[in-house]
Scaffold this active site. Structure first.
Site, mmCIF file in Angstrom:
data_model
loop_
_atom_site.group_PDB
_atom_site.id
_atom_site.type_symbol
_atom_site.label_atom_id
_atom_site.label_comp_id
_atom_site.label_asym_id
_atom_site.label_seq_id
_atom_site.Cartn_x
_atom_site.Cartn_y
_atom_site.Cartn_z
ATOM 1 N N ARG A 21 38.470 60.214 45.893
ATOM 2 C CA ARG A 21 37.522 61.030 46.950
ATOM 3 C C ARG A 21 36.655 62.561 45.131
ATOM 4 N NH1 ARG A 21 35.472 63.213 51.669
ATOM 5 N NH2 ARG A 21 33.888 63.834 50.494
ATOM 6 N N PHE B 154 57.201 84.678 47.160
ATOM 7 C CA PHE B 154 56.636 83.290 47.104
ATOM 8 C C PHE B 154 55.048 83.074 47.224
ATOM 9 C CE2 PHE B 154 54.353 81.456 51.005
ATOM 10 C CZ PHE B 154 54.691 79.401 50.596
ATOM 11 N N ARG C 165 41.578 71.173 36.772
ATOM 12 C CA ARG C 165 42.255 70.455 36.418
ATOM 13 C C ARG C 165 43.120 69.008 36.172
ATOM 14 N NH1 ARG C 165 47.910 71.851 38.521
ATOM 15 N NH2 ARG C 165 47.820 70.338 39.356
ATOM 16 N N TYR D 189 34.702 73.214 51.761
ATOM 17 C CA TYR D 189 35.815 72.299 51.681
ATOM 18 C C TYR D 189 37.034 72.439 51.350
ATOM 19 C CZ TYR D 189 38.644 68.257 50.361
ATOM 20 O OH TYR D 189 40.099 67.225 50.217
HETATM 21 C C1 IN0 Z 1 50.896 75.711 49.220
HETATM 22 C C2 IN0 Z 1 50.755 77.048 48.288
HETATM 23 C C3 IN0 Z 1 50.973 78.784 48.894
HETATM 24 C C4 IN0 Z 1 51.802 79.433 48.489
HETATM 25 C C5 IN0 Z 1 51.343 80.669 48.451
HETATM 26 C C6 IN0 Z 1 51.148 81.163 49.102
HETATM 27 C C7 IN0 Z 1 49.726 81.041 49.235
HETATM 28 C C8 IN0 Z 1 48.248 81.676 49.947
HETATM 29 C C9 IN0 Z 1 47.225 80.576 50.074
HETATM 30 C C10 IN0 Z 1 47.257 79.413 50.213
HETATM 31 C C11 IN0 Z 1 48.078 78.698 49.817
HETATM 32 C C12 IN0 Z 1 49.353 78.854 49.224
HETATM 33 O O1 IN0 Z 1 50.533 77.217 46.884
HETATM 34 C C13 IN0 Z 1 51.623 75.152 47.070
HETATM 35 C C14 IN0 Z 1 51.964 75.362 45.503
HETATM 36 C C15 IN0 Z 1 52.599 73.871 44.995
HETATM 37 O O2 IN0 Z 1 52.695 73.652 45.825
HETATM 38 N N1 IN0 Z 1 52.340 73.846 43.554
HETATM 39 C C16 IN0 Z 1 53.134 72.409 42.851
HETATM 40 C C17 IN0 Z 1 52.796 72.376 41.612
HETATM 41 C C18 IN0 Z 1 51.620 72.555 40.995
HETATM 42 O O3 IN0 Z 1 51.362 71.777 40.340
HETATM 43 O O4 IN0 Z 1 50.463 71.780 42.486
HETATM 44 C C19 IN0 Z 1 54.789 72.303 42.898
HETATM 45 O O5 IN0 Z 1 54.615 71.407 43.330
HETATM 46 O O6 IN0 Z 1 55.241 72.909 43.744
HETATM 47 C C20 IN0 Z 1 50.274 74.776 47.059
HETATM 48 O O7 IN0 Z 1 49.988 73.837 46.253
HETATM 49 N N2 IN0 Z 1 49.388 74.619 48.380
HETATM 50 C C21 IN0 Z 1 50.515 74.793 49.676
HETATM 51 C C22 IN0 Z 1 50.450 73.521 50.368
HETATM 52 C C23 IN0 Z 1 50.780 74.086 51.714
HETATM 53 C C24 IN0 Z 1 51.512 76.150 51.582
HETATM 54 CL CL1 IN0 Z 1 52.665 76.358 52.941
HETATM 55 C C25 IN0 Z 1 51.166 76.480 50.359
HETATM 56 C C26 IN0 Z 1 48.493 73.344 48.014
HETATM 57 C C27 IN0 Z 1 47.485 73.835 48.827
HETATM 58 C C28 IN0 Z 1 45.941 73.159 48.752
HETATM 59 C C29 IN0 Z 1 46.783 74.819 47.321
HETATM 60 C C30 IN0 Z 1 47.209 74.710 49.395
#
Ligand code: IN0
Length: 451
Positions: free
Chosen positions: A267, A327, A254, A210
């Site tokens: 879910r 990043f 968390r 998942y």
């Molecule tokens: C993310 C990821 C993310 C960033 C950089 C490199 C990555 C490499 C592999 C996978 C994911 C990567 O980062 C964000 C971070 C984020 O959004 N943080 C929140 C704070 C928080 O507490 O969550 C914020 O408000 O800034 C992330 O969590 N995800 C994400 C989604 C799309 C992209 Cl393009 C990059 C979500 C997830 C589900 C963990 C992949």
């Protein structure tokens, strides 16, 4: 009462709250909420800043960076819409992507919004399965269709869905390499989400599967976008996957209480194979009489997440572009910090456990090189180690994972250069977690304020 103090620095107003400003996301989705972690543009609570005065400067810098990023929102209506929405739903993410070059930044912004739209469909419990599944399966085609539209979600996510043609318009302006990467990941994620609509997370393999669909694939997609932007080496799928799994598993840990208390209950993704060792029903973890079991289960979940650290450090150490490095590294450092905060902490089952905003600002400010990452992983792993109780059923496993991380960080030979996240124990710091009782000579400076 929520009074606030406005400080004028260099002529700009900065707001400090006298009480913790608990701005709750009105959006039901767990994905939405975790992505809303840092969105508030306020400087933080006055109490927190008085307790941790060294947070002030990083917070101020973060606030200025947010203002600067907002000023750079492009004038074209479709790009303006995409960046404005990104700032609304994820302020720190919006700041971090700001430093990427324009082409890659645009691709990442659209990738992010497309994934959020897909997630809005997955999470909307009012959509019947027979309607939802075909949308998820065909989403990778909808992004090419400026006329496609499906209204769902709430608040900012409803706006995203209602105005999705603006995201499509921007997507269609991206280079072909970026479009193909986004299309491929959207297709695989949509199919994975559809598969899990009717499937529970039973085993640890289900859990990894998942998390692969909703986060590991994001890692694969980002690696492809970096490659399309001119980065020489394409990271391996396995390491890219681990980057996403580490973030997602941290969020799932968390967000236990927020998810379980949602009406209707969201879910849940804690695998049955783990929690069934401790309780009969997942919701039993939140009841006071099960506190000991709950913390043991939580520690088991954290130990499971730690498996990915080694891969994450490998992935990051191979990144050569400083902007791409930051990043990727900032969310990873936040994740290990969050795990250190959650480990052995009953508060995960009682309320919101989040890194102090000031510590988040410090992480954003201080994460620039791989030495900074080794330093942060070393410090947070030390904190974790100091919290391990030898009577915990997984103590040996947890400690051996942590020793491996500590060794990698030590072997990097860069630890002496680091700026520590932990400070010498101060008697005045009353809000520290359980470190005083562990014999660990430090006091973590990242506990949540008591109010
Ligand atoms: C993310 C990821 C993310 C960033 C950089 C490199 C990555 C490499 C592999 C996978 C994911 C990567 O980062 C964000 C971070 C984020 O959004 N943080 C929140 C704070 C928080 O507490 O969550 C914020 O408000 O800034 C992330 O969590 N995800 C994400 C989604 C799309 C992209 Cl393009 C990059 C979500 C997830 C589900 C963990 C992949």
């Amino acid at each position: 009462m929520h009074t606030h103090i406005v400080l004028y620095i260099l002529g700009y107003p900065f707001t400090l709250f006298s009480k913790k400003s608990t701005i709750q996301s009105p959006i039901p989705s767990p994905f939405h909420r975790r992505l809303l972690g840092l969105e508030q543009c306020k400087m933080g609570s006055l109490g927190a800043i008085l307790r941790h005065p060294d947070d002030f400067y990083p917070l101020l810098k973060l606030k200025m960076a947010a203002r600067h990023a907002e000023k750079q929102i492009p004038p074209e209506p479709h790009w303006g819409f995409c960046y404005t929405l990104l700032h609304k739903v994820s302020r720190s993410f919006a700041i971090v992507i700001q430093q990427l070059g324009t082409e890659l930044r645009n691709a990442v912004c659209i990738f992010y919004l497309v994934l959020r739209a897909l997630d809005t469909v997955e999470d909307d419990t009012s959509i019947p399965t027979e309607v939802k599944v075909p949308i998820l399966m065909a989403f990778h085609r909808h992004i090419y269709d400026r006329d496609w539209h499906f209204s769902c979600g709430t608040k900012d996510y409803k706006v995203l869905m209602d105005q999705f043609h603006l995201v499509s318009t921007a997507f269609l302006e991206l280079g072909r390499g970026y479009q193909e990467a986004i299309e491929d990941i959207t297709m695989r994620m949509g199919a994975g989400m559809a598969k899990f609509i009717c499937k529970e997370v039973e085993t640890n393999d289900d859990y990894d599967e998942y998390c692969h669909y909703v986060a590991g694939l994001v890692g694969l997609g980002l690696s492809k976008l970096f490659h399309a932007s001119g980065l020489k080496d394409l990271a391996s799928d396995s390491l890219s996957n681990s980057m996403g799994l580490f973030l997602q598993k941290t969020n799932i840990i968390r967000d236990y209480l927020e998810d379980i208390n949602e009406i209707p209950m969201s879910r849940m993704f804690w695998p049955h194979q783990i929690w069934s060792k401790y309780v009969n029903k997942l919701e039993d973890l939140k009841y006071e009489e099960n506190s000991v079991k709950a913390v043991q289960c939580l520690n088991d979940m954290v130990t499971n997440a730690l498996i990915h650290v080694d891969d994450c450090l490998k992935y990051m150490s191979a990144l050569r572009d400083p902007a791409i490095f930051r990043f990727c590294a900032i969310p990873q450092v936040m994740a290990i910090g969050t795990l250190a905060l959650c480990y052995n902490n009953i508060e995960v089952f009682r309320g919101v456990v989040k890194m102090r905003r000031g510590l988040t600002a410090k992480v954003i400010d201080r994460t620039r090189t791989m030495s900074d990452v080794y330093g942060a992983f070393f410090d947070f792993s030390c904190m974790l180690k100091s919290k391990v109780n030898k009577n915990d059923p997984n103590a040996t496993k947890t400690l051996s994972s942590l020793e491996a991380v500590l060794k990698t960080c030590r072997d990097s030979g860069t630890l002496n250069k680091r700026k520590a996240y932990i400070i010498r124990s101060q008697p005045s710091c009353s809000d520290c977690c359980s470190f005083h009782h562990t014999g660990y000579p430090f006091c973590i400076s990242f506990c949540k304020p008591i109010n």
